[in-house]
Design a protein around this motif. Structure first.
Motif, PDB file in Angstrom:
ATOM      1  N   LEU A  48       0.815  -1.350   0.361  1.00  9.83           N
ATOM      2  CA  LEU A  48       0.115  -0.146  -0.099  1.00  9.83           C
ATOM      3  C   LEU A  48       0.635   1.412  -0.467  1.00  9.83           C
ATOM      4  O   LEU A  48       0.730   2.584  -0.712  1.00  9.83           O
ATOM      5  N   ALA A  49       2.007   1.242   0.741  1.00  7.45           N
ATOM      6  CA  ALA A  49       2.659   2.226   1.039  1.00  7.45           C
ATOM      7  C   ALA A  49       3.423   2.415  -0.536  1.00  7.45           C
ATOM      8  O   ALA A  49       3.808   3.637  -0.981  1.00  7.45           O
ATOM      9  N   ASP A  54      -0.078   5.000  -1.297  1.00  9.63           N
ATOM     10  CA  ASP A  54      -1.295   5.159   0.352  1.00  9.63           C
ATOM     11  C   ASP A  54      -0.491   6.113   1.538  1.00  9.63           C
ATOM     12  O   ASP A  54       0.698   5.619   1.790  1.00  9.63           O
ATOM     13  N   VAL A  55      -0.698   7.193   1.488  1.00 12.68           N
ATOM     14  CA  VAL A  55       0.252   8.115   2.490  1.00 12.68           C
ATOM     15  C   VAL A  55      -0.095   8.221   3.544  1.00 12.68           C
ATOM     16  O   VAL A  55       1.302   8.255   4.054  1.00 12.68           O
ATOM     17  N   SER A  56      -1.060   7.914   4.306  1.00 15.18           N
ATOM     18  CA  SER A  56      -0.543   7.086   5.351  1.00 15.18           C
ATOM     19  C   SER A  56       0.068   6.060   5.738  1.00 15.18           C
ATOM     20  O   SER A  56       0.642   6.217   7.108  1.00 15.18           O
ATOM     21  N   CYS A  57      -0.042   4.866   5.085  1.00 11.80           N
ATOM     22  CA  CYS A  57       1.083   3.739   5.060  1.00 11.80           C
ATOM     23  C   CYS A  57       2.616   4.028   4.858  1.00 11.80           C
ATOM     24  O   CYS A  57       3.334   3.482   5.838  1.00 11.80           O
TER      25      CYS A  57
END
Length: 159
Positions: free
Chosen positions: A58-59, A63-66
């Motif tokens: 995800l990163a 995905d910014v939060s991951c």
């Protein structure tokens, strides 16, 4: 007039929170985990590798939060940072004044925050304490040596 004092009434009315331990019971062992933490660890135990792999995927997919979570784990933010202040050496207790002036000048010029200045002040204070302790030890040693010489001098004529 009551025969009970106010202090005894206050102590008697104070009730301990929760279940009090029996005498000699040390309480919860250090490092022990509560039931919720144990349960969550058991749930994730079998899939830990898969979960980490998914977070990495995800990163990498954006995905910014991951991404933030991974970077926070890999490169955590520094708790402190070096400060750039020209501090004079503190070799004697008189040098402390120059060190304090340097700290205040850096605060005034905006090169130090108050927290950084506080940390430097503590370091300077510890240096001064060490120097003063060393000076006191030297003075005590000199006084003991002078006393021993005086005692030897007083003891010699009687022999």
């Amino acid at each position: 007039m009551s025969d009970r004092s106010i202090g005894k009434t206050e102590v008697a009315s104070h009730k301990a929170r929760g279940r009090p331990f029996k005498p000699g019971n040390p309480g919860r062992p250090p490092g022990s985990k509560n039931k919720v933490t144990q349960f969550l660890e058991q749930l994730a135990e079998g899939q830990a590798e898969q979960l980490v792999q998914k977070v990495v995927e995800l990163a990498l997919a954006g995905d910014v939060s991951c991404l933030r979570m991974m970077l926070d784990r890999i490169y955590p933010a520094r708790k402190g940072q070096p400060v750039n202040v020209d501090m004079p050496p503190i070799n004697t207790s008189q040098d402390a004044v120059a060190a304090i002036v340097a700290i205040w000048t850096a605060i005034r010029e905006g090169r130090l925050t108050p927290d950084e200045a506080s940390a430097l002040s503590i370091a300077a204070d510890r240096s001064i304490q060490a120097i003063e302790l060393q000076e006191i030890a030297k003075r005590v040693a000199a006084l003991e040596e002078a006393r021993d010489k005086r005692d030897e001098k007083n003891a010699s004529p009687q022999a």
